[in-house]
Design a protein around this motif. Sequence first.
Motif, PDB file in Angstrom:
ATOM      1  N   PRO A 121     -34.351   8.434  -1.595  1.00 41.69           N
ATOM      2  CA  PRO A 121     -33.237   8.669  -2.524  1.00 41.69           C
ATOM      3  C   PRO A 121     -32.611   7.341  -2.915  1.00 41.69           C
ATOM      4  CG  PRO A 121     -32.537   9.121  -0.278  1.00 41.69           C
ATOM      5  CD  PRO A 121     -33.973   8.705  -0.194  1.00 41.69           C
ATOM      6  N   VAL A 122     -32.358   7.147  -4.191  1.00 40.16           N
ATOM      7  CA  VAL A 122     -31.764   5.871  -4.617  1.00 40.16           C
ATOM      8  C   VAL A 122     -30.589   6.076  -5.558  1.00 40.16           C
ATOM      9  CG1 VAL A 122     -33.482   4.078  -4.336  1.00 40.16           C
ATOM     10  CG2 VAL A 122     -33.750   5.670  -6.186  1.00 40.16           C
ATOM     11  N   TYR A 123     -29.524   5.372  -5.266  1.00 44.98           N
ATOM     12  CA  TYR A 123     -28.334   5.445  -6.107  1.00 44.98           C
ATOM     13  C   TYR A 123     -27.763   4.039  -6.235  1.00 44.98           C
ATOM     14  CZ  TYR A 123     -23.602   6.708  -7.544  1.00 44.98           C
ATOM     15  OH  TYR A 123     -22.404   6.803  -8.201  1.00 44.98           O
ATOM     16  N   GLU A 163     -29.129   1.004  -6.610  1.00 42.47           N
ATOM     17  CA  GLU A 163     -29.701   0.071  -5.627  1.00 42.47           C
ATOM     18  C   GLU A 163     -30.463  -1.053  -6.315  1.00 42.47           C
ATOM     19  OE1 GLU A 163     -28.884   0.283  -2.579  1.00 42.47           O
ATOM     20  OE2 GLU A 163     -28.776   2.355  -1.887  1.00 42.47           O
ATOM     21  N   GLY A 173     -25.909  13.498  -5.270  1.00 45.86           N
ATOM     22  CA  GLY A 173     -25.670  13.238  -3.848  1.00 45.86           C
ATOM     23  C   GLY A 173     -26.960  13.079  -3.050  1.00 45.86           C
ATOM     24  N   HIS A 174     -26.827  12.307  -2.011  1.00 44.24           N
ATOM     25  CA  HIS A 174     -27.927  11.909  -1.144  1.00 44.24           C
ATOM     26  C   HIS A 174     -28.726  13.102  -0.603  1.00 44.24           C
ATOM     27  CE1 HIS A 174     -28.744  10.120   3.095  1.00 44.24           C
ATOM     28  NE2 HIS A 174     -29.799   9.985   2.341  1.00 44.24           N
ATOM     29  N   ALA A 179     -30.686  14.817  -3.241  1.00 46.67           N
ATOM     30  CA  ALA A 179     -31.820  13.989  -3.666  1.00 46.67           C
ATOM     31  C   ALA A 179     -32.989  14.159  -2.688  1.00 46.67           C
ATOM     32  CB  ALA A 179     -31.395  12.527  -3.749  1.00 46.67           C
ATOM     33  N   ASP A 237     -34.241   5.700   3.696  1.00 50.09           N
ATOM     34  CA  ASP A 237     -33.244   5.144   2.767  1.00 50.09           C
ATOM     35  C   ASP A 237     -33.834   3.988   1.973  1.00 50.09           C
ATOM     36  OD1 ASP A 237     -31.381   6.890   3.638  1.00 50.09           O
ATOM     37  OD2 ASP A 237     -30.112   5.422   4.685  1.00 50.09           O
ATOM     38  N   ASP A 283     -32.294   1.188   1.283  1.00 51.39           N
ATOM     39  CA  ASP A 283     -31.663  -0.116   1.492  1.00 51.39           C
ATOM     40  C   ASP A 283     -32.259  -0.897   2.656  1.00 51.39           C
ATOM     41  OD1 ASP A 283     -30.825   1.472   3.520  1.00 51.39           O
ATOM     42  OD2 ASP A 283     -28.687   1.309   3.106  1.00 51.39           O
ATOM     43  N   GLN A 341     -32.340  -0.226   5.673  1.00 56.01           N
ATOM     44  CA  GLN A 341     -31.656  -0.100   6.967  1.00 56.01           C
ATOM     45  C   GLN A 341     -32.572   0.593   7.962  1.00 56.01           C
ATOM     46  OE1 GLN A 341     -27.605   1.541   5.834  1.00 56.01           O
ATOM     47  NE2 GLN A 341     -27.122   0.043   7.412  1.00 56.01           N
ATOM     48  N   LYS A 364     -17.064   2.552  10.799  1.00 51.85           N
ATOM     49  CA  LYS A 364     -18.185   3.468  10.542  1.00 51.85           C
ATOM     50  C   LYS A 364     -18.837   3.908  11.852  1.00 51.85           C
ATOM     51  CE  LYS A 364     -21.786   4.828   7.658  1.00 51.85           C
ATOM     52  NZ  LYS A 364     -22.011   5.076   6.249  1.00 51.85           N
ATOM     53  N   TYR A 400     -21.763   5.272   0.551  1.00 50.30           N
ATOM     54  CA  TYR A 400     -21.012   6.327   1.216  1.00 50.30           C
ATOM     55  C   TYR A 400     -19.581   5.870   1.470  1.00 50.30           C
ATOM     56  CZ  TYR A 400     -24.164  10.170   2.230  1.00 50.30           C
ATOM     57  OH  TYR A 400     -24.958  11.275   2.119  1.00 50.30           O
ATOM     58  N   LYS A 456     -16.911  10.329   0.373  1.00 48.81           N
ATOM     59  CA  LYS A 456     -18.214  10.996   0.533  1.00 48.81           C
ATOM     60  C   LYS A 456     -18.500  11.286   1.990  1.00 48.81           C
ATOM     61  CE  LYS A 456     -21.065   9.735  -3.431  1.00 48.81           C
ATOM     62  NZ  LYS A 456     -22.174   8.914  -3.918  1.00 48.81           N
TER      63      LYS A 456
HETATM   64  N1  UDP Z   1     -27.742   7.657  -1.973  1.00 45.13           N
HETATM   65  C1  UDP Z   1     -28.042   8.602  -2.969  1.00 45.13           C
HETATM   66  N2  UDP Z   1     -27.011   9.258  -3.581  1.00 45.13           N
HETATM   67  C2  UDP Z   1     -25.705   9.049  -3.254  1.00 45.13           C
HETATM   68  C3  UDP Z   1     -25.419   8.119  -2.208  1.00 45.13           C
HETATM   69  C4  UDP Z   1     -26.457   7.466  -1.591  1.00 45.13           C
HETATM   70  O1  UDP Z   1     -29.201   8.818  -3.295  1.00 45.13           O
HETATM   71  O2  UDP Z   1     -24.837   9.669  -3.859  1.00 45.13           O
HETATM   72  C5  UDP Z   1     -28.854   6.965  -1.295  1.00 45.13           C
HETATM   73  C6  UDP Z   1     -28.727   5.448  -1.240  1.00 45.13           C
HETATM   74  O3  UDP Z   1     -29.266   4.839  -2.388  1.00 45.13           O
HETATM   75  C7  UDP Z   1     -29.513   5.116   0.009  1.00 45.13           C
HETATM   76  C8  UDP Z   1     -29.286   6.314   0.900  1.00 45.13           C
HETATM   77  O4  UDP Z   1     -28.861   7.375   0.036  1.00 45.13           O
HETATM   78  O5  UDP Z   1     -30.903   5.023  -0.235  1.00 45.13           O
HETATM   79  C9  UDP Z   1     -28.254   6.070   1.981  1.00 45.13           C
HETATM   80  O6  UDP Z   1     -27.062   5.568   1.408  1.00 45.13           O
HETATM   81  P1  UDP Z   1     -26.284   4.328   2.017  1.00 45.13           P
HETATM   82  O7  UDP Z   1     -27.226   3.301   2.504  1.00 45.13           O
HETATM   83  O8  UDP Z   1     -25.301   3.873   0.992  1.00 45.13           O
HETATM   84  O9  UDP Z   1     -25.522   5.023   3.222  1.00 45.13           O
HETATM   85  P2  UDP Z   1     -25.191   4.358   4.653  1.00 45.13           P
HETATM   86  O10 UDP Z   1     -26.461   3.772   5.159  1.00 45.13           O
HETATM   87  O11 UDP Z   1     -24.155   3.346   4.385  1.00 45.13           O
HETATM   88  O12 UDP Z   1     -24.710   5.501   5.451  1.00 45.13           O
END
Ligand code: UDP
Length: 320
Positions: A12-14, A16, A75-76, A79, A96, A98, A100, A134, A209, A213
């Motif tokens: 899922p990508v938002y 990025e 939303g994640h 997606a 994800d 990013d 991570q 977090k 997030y 959210k």
């Molecule tokens: N993401 C998405 N839609 C959203 C928010 C996030 O598709 O509305 C994707 C985002 O691009 C990433 C993944 O969900 O690939 C996790 O988001 P993020 O890394 O921001 O969350 P965190 O790791 O901080 O919890």
Amino acid sequence: MKKKPVYSVIVPVYNEEEVIAVSYRKLKDTMDYIKEDYELIFINDGSKDKTMNKLLTAAQKDKHVKIIDFSRNFGHQIAISAGMDYCIGDAVIVIDADLQDPPEVIEEMIKKWKQGYHVVYGKRKERKGESFFKKITAGIFYRLLNKLTDVHVPEDVGDFRLIDRKVCDEMKKISEKNRYVRGLIAWLGFNQTEVSYIREKRAAGKTKYPLKKMIKFASNAIISFSYKPLKTATFLGSLISLVGVGYLLYIMYLKFFTNKTVQGWTSSVSINLIFFGIILFILGIMGEYIGRIYDEIKNRPLYIIKDLIGFEEIKKVKKE
Ligand code: UDP
Ligand code: MG
């Protein structure tokens, strides 16, 4: 006939744009190294930056890349669900965008899958580069969730995981609108196992997030898996009535057996405020449940797709 891909990677990508090119390369390298067939499905969740252009560039050069382009941000969790609806792999990996979740771990997950596990989730041994806030909130959330619900959702586990085709097909049958994917997968059962990994810092860009959210995500998780918040009404109601009766007896004692009178205004105002507060709080909880019932009844589609790229077979079938 084209050979069926063995693995589907769902990303899922938002917004990025800073990291998507790098994560695409890393995922591609990881999957190429495994030397089996695969597809990389990117769900563009209504990004407002150049993410889509970058994805299109990758899709033009690489036949493994497929894109589901949403009409707006859904939303994640939604997606991820769209990815599951459209993927065709025998094993499906959710990761994800990013970086991570380190792509190298996929190989380990696949090993476990080949040993016969249906769900292999990544367990975070350590979280790097995430704020203290977090980590604390996430820690409390997972523990609270397990206290409140009957399904055991493993702690410190995100959506980074591999699921078998069977699990994916069962997921597709679930039509819940406010969904908490990892909870649903736990609820489905099957043979589950874990691989542990160190959650890295975001490679670039900011978290998608924000607190708002996160709260929505947490309340979805709790409300879709537990009735217990509704029971707070019964509990608090009985507790307060008991206290009220006790207080009444005390006042009667003062009136009939002593010559003291009860001081009025301050105590009644504060008691009123407290009780109104509690009542509104409980109404709020009920509202959350009713809102979700309303969402289910409306039965709108979970997401709207603007464009599908790389899904030629599916498009052909739809035209016929
Ligand atoms: N993401 C998405 N839609 C959203 C928010 C996030 O598709 O509305 C994707 C985002 O691009 C990433 C993944 O969900 O690939 C996790 O988001 P993020 O890394 O921001 O969350 P965190 O790791 O901080 O919890
Ligand atoms: Mg992240």
